[in-house]
Design an enzyme around this catalytic site. Structure first.
Site, short mmCIF file in Angstrom:
data_model
loop_
_atom_site.label_atom_id
_atom_site.label_comp_id
_atom_site.label_asym_id
_atom_site.label_seq_id
_atom_site.Cartn_x
_atom_site.Cartn_y
_atom_site.Cartn_z
N ASN A 1 2.24 -12.82 20.72
CA ASN A 1 2.51 -11.97 19.28
C ASN A 1 3.83 -11.27 19.12
OD1 ASN A 1 2.70 -9.90 21.19
ND2 ASN A 1 0.65 -9.24 21.16
N TYR A 2 3.86 -10.41 18.26
CA TYR A 2 5.39 -10.01 17.84
C TYR A 2 5.25 -8.48 18.73
CZ TYR A 2 5.91 -13.57 14.39
OH TYR A 2 6.38 -14.86 13.82
N MET A 3 4.74 -8.13 19.58
CA MET A 3 5.00 -7.27 20.59
C MET A 3 4.93 -5.97 20.16
SD MET A 3 7.76 -9.50 22.23
CE MET A 3 8.15 -10.40 20.62
N VAL A 4 4.36 -5.56 18.91
CA VAL A 4 4.21 -4.14 18.43
C VAL A 4 3.36 -3.22 19.29
CG1 VAL A 4 3.94 -2.74 16.23
CG2 VAL A 4 4.75 -5.14 16.17
N HIS B 1 -4.96 -9.85 13.32
CA HIS B 1 -5.41 -8.67 13.99
C HIS B 1 -7.04 -8.91 13.90
CE1 HIS B 1 -1.69 -6.17 13.22
NE2 HIS B 1 -1.40 -7.02 14.33
N HIS C 1 -1.61 -2.32 14.97
CA HIS C 1 -1.34 -3.46 15.82
C HIS C 1 -2.48 -3.78 17.03
CE1 HIS C 1 2.08 -4.89 13.56
NE2 HIS C 1 1.97 -3.65 13.19
#
Length: 596
Positions: free
Chosen positions: A123-126, A530, A574
């Site tokens: 994922n984009y780690m948010v 999500h 997120h």
């Protein structure tokens, strides 16, 4: 968000990366088929459960992951490279959706993590917890106060290990230390490399505080406003995933924890009847589509943590679902529950783009292998732009109170309807133009009212299910997206952006009327990755829903679910933090039941 670079794949493997501790590549090396707990899926929640339950040396745990190991996969370690883990790679399930009427009939790729750590490895780690109102709503919807904001705080603190950013800059005023934990397992930090527009974003909050107020910490329970991005990245500038944290070397080496990758669970098997309820304490798995089927057994519980797509598919293949649908595929129904696979909810996203007057964007990574090599060399020294994800600041906002006619779908007056995600470059799936430097503002409807479903296409566990998020099925969702894009345009019209913003990208610039904006959205929208809700929790005696508030499957014995599928409504956040919380609370519920 999307970020692609053909140049990267030719270079990243030139740099050695340390591997994690030993795990099993072949189930034949385990030497046992019976365990106290069998957990299916090594994503956020599954990894937490494996860690917490195996902390007791007298408890044996088997954790099954369908994908490969994360060890040595540099795309999963360098924070700037998550787009290299998506479609058409070994680290993605390579799902596609059904055709979406709300997307002008397009079918889109639907990325889900297919490696140790699940989607936390891709994922984009948010790092966002959601608003306090959302957790209080989960408690209300489930009939269990254990899910409210106050009661989940201990799980948030157990999960989070706040750490200094890679560049060790002065972070005063960029977060609130009092709401964070430094003693958890999963590393969280602020950005470790500055973006050229950082001062412009902060200046906008001062110029237009009414519409875009500054929020010193969006993870306090009150998330509205503009804030500095918090990410699951450690102080060395590497991704912190469930695989590197909860399954790190200290934990995965426990003799009572058996982690097996490349192990696809095909179904769960009824093993008997407990007090009139069918018991499910066996899992059928295979390590290849043509390989033998292996059955493993749990003396206490099987726990499904395969995500909103995988968990629903496994339940349906196992005879737990809508009897009419199962019978049509020749699957014997064991528990007739029409809620299984229904209620799929996800965040739709578009990515408006602007031309900018800057050569400090990450667009050069997409064009020049020499830039990639130089930045990777910096990254090895824990510096440079690759220590950050492709995302920067976040903005959480609400729609004007009279701009919609339905009941407010947000959990409360302090919960956002939409989100903006700033990226210092081109952040679309479409190819990067040959010239120009860009800034993208991802626009996300965070309280969608559309609902879809996951249903079986065939009875073959290797055929992907029908995935229908049903994006923009309601007028509210489309209207909210239009207003979110209008707000993004207003943000960059602040005086602070004079001289930095050149103009809108061509397709956005052409969206000057309601009709052309609708066309822009339907032609460009995708997913924010999500999905939730396909095995929703509901009150103990409710005839709807899939699991009780303790996450045990309704009408079954020995079977529990812990992943994003149990969340009845997608949070305005997120989802990785909420799923970590689900895993942490599930582990407590299991330990309490069995006095572990």
């Amino acid at each position: 968000m999307y970020f692609s670079s053909p140049a990267l794949l030719s270079l990243v493997f030139l740099f050695p990366v340390a591997c994690t501790a030993t795990l099993y590549e072949s189930f034949g090396d385990v030497g046992n088929t019976t365990f106290d707990f069998v957990i299916v899926g090594a994503g956020a929640a599954g990894s937490v459960l494996a860690n917490r339950l195996s902390a007791n040396p007298n408890i044996s745990v088997l954790l099954l992951e369908a994908g490969p190991s994360n060890a040595g996969v540099i795309q999963s370690i360098v924070p700037m490279f998550p787009s290299q883990l998506g479609t058409n790679t070994p680290w993605d399930w390579n799902y596609t959706t059904t055709t979406q009427p709300g997307f002008n009939g397009r079918s889109i790729n639907y990325p889900r993590g297919h490696m140790l750590g699940g989607s936390t490895s891709v994922n984009y780690m948010v790092y966002t917890r959601g608003s306090s109102e959302e957790w209080n709503r989960y408690a209300q919807l489930s009939g269990d106060a254990g899910w409210n904001w106050i009661n989940i705080q201990k799980y948030i603190l157990r999960n989070e290990k706040w750490t200094a950013p890679a560049d060790h800059h002065n972070t005063a005023g960029q977060f609130n230390p009092s709401v964070h934990s430094t003693t958890g397992i999963n590393s969280v930090s602020l950005a470790g490399y500055p973006h050229p527009f950082d001062p412009l974003i902060i200046a906008t909050t001062k110029e237009n505080p009414g519409q875009f107020p500054f929020n010193s910490d969006m993870n306090s329970g009150y998330h509205l406003g503009v804030g500095w991005l918090q990410s699951t990245i450690d102080t060395t500038g590497q991704r912190s995933s469930a695989a590197t944290s909860y399954l790190g070397p200290t934990f995965i080496s426990r003799p009572n924890l058996h982690v097996v990758v490349n192990s696809h669970a095909t179904r769960i098997i009824q093993t008997g009847v407990d007090q009139g309820k069918p018991a499910f304490r066996s899992v059928e798995l295979t390590q290849s589509q043509s390989g033998p089927r292996i059955v493993v057994n749990a003396t206490k519980e099987v726990i499904l943590s395969a995500g909103s797509i995988g968990t629903a598919q496994i339940l349906l293949l196992s005879g737990i679902g809508d009897q009419r649908d199962l019978s049509a595929l020749g699957i014997k129904t064991i528990i007739n529950n029409p809620s299984v696979g229904r209620n799929l909810s996800d965040h739709p996203q578009t990515s408006p783009v602007w031309y900018v007057n800057s050569t400090g964007t990450f667009d050069a990574l997409n064009r020049d292998p020499a830039v990639v090599a130089a930045d990777l060399a910096q990254w090895q020294n824990q510096t440079g732009p690759l220590v950050d994800s492709p995302l920067a600041h976040l903005v959480w906002s609400r729609l004007p109170p009279h701009s919609f006619t339905i009941a407010d779908p947000a959990a409360g007056p302090n919960t956002a309807h939409y989100e903006h995600l700033f990226s210092n470059g081109w952040a679309r799936l479409a190819p990067l133009p040959a010239a120009g430097n860009f800034m993208s503002i991802g626009t996300v409807v965070t309280v969608p009212t559309s609902r879809g479903a996951v249903t079986l296409k065939t009875a073959n566990p290797f055929d992907q299910p029908n995935i229908n998020p049903n994006f923009f099925a309601t007028d509210f969702d489309l209207s909210a997206m239009k207003q979110a894009i209008t707000a993004a345009r207003a943000f960059v019209k602040a005086k602070a952006w004079n001289g930095y913003i050149i103009r809108e990208f061509e397709d956005l610039a052409a969206a000057t009327t309601d009709a052309t904006l609708t066309t822009f959205i339907k032609n460009n929208a995708g997913t924010a990755f999500h999905p939730v809700g396909t095995a929703s929790m509901s009150p103990q005696n409710a005839i709807y829903g899939v699991v009780d508030p303790d996450l045990r499957v309704k009408g079954a014995s020995g079977l529990r679910i812990a992943d994003a599928s149990v969340l009845p409504i997608v949070p305005s956040a997120h989802t990785q933090v909420p799923v970590y919380v689900v895993g942490e609370r599930a582990s407590d519920l299991v330990k309490q039941l069995y006095s572990i």
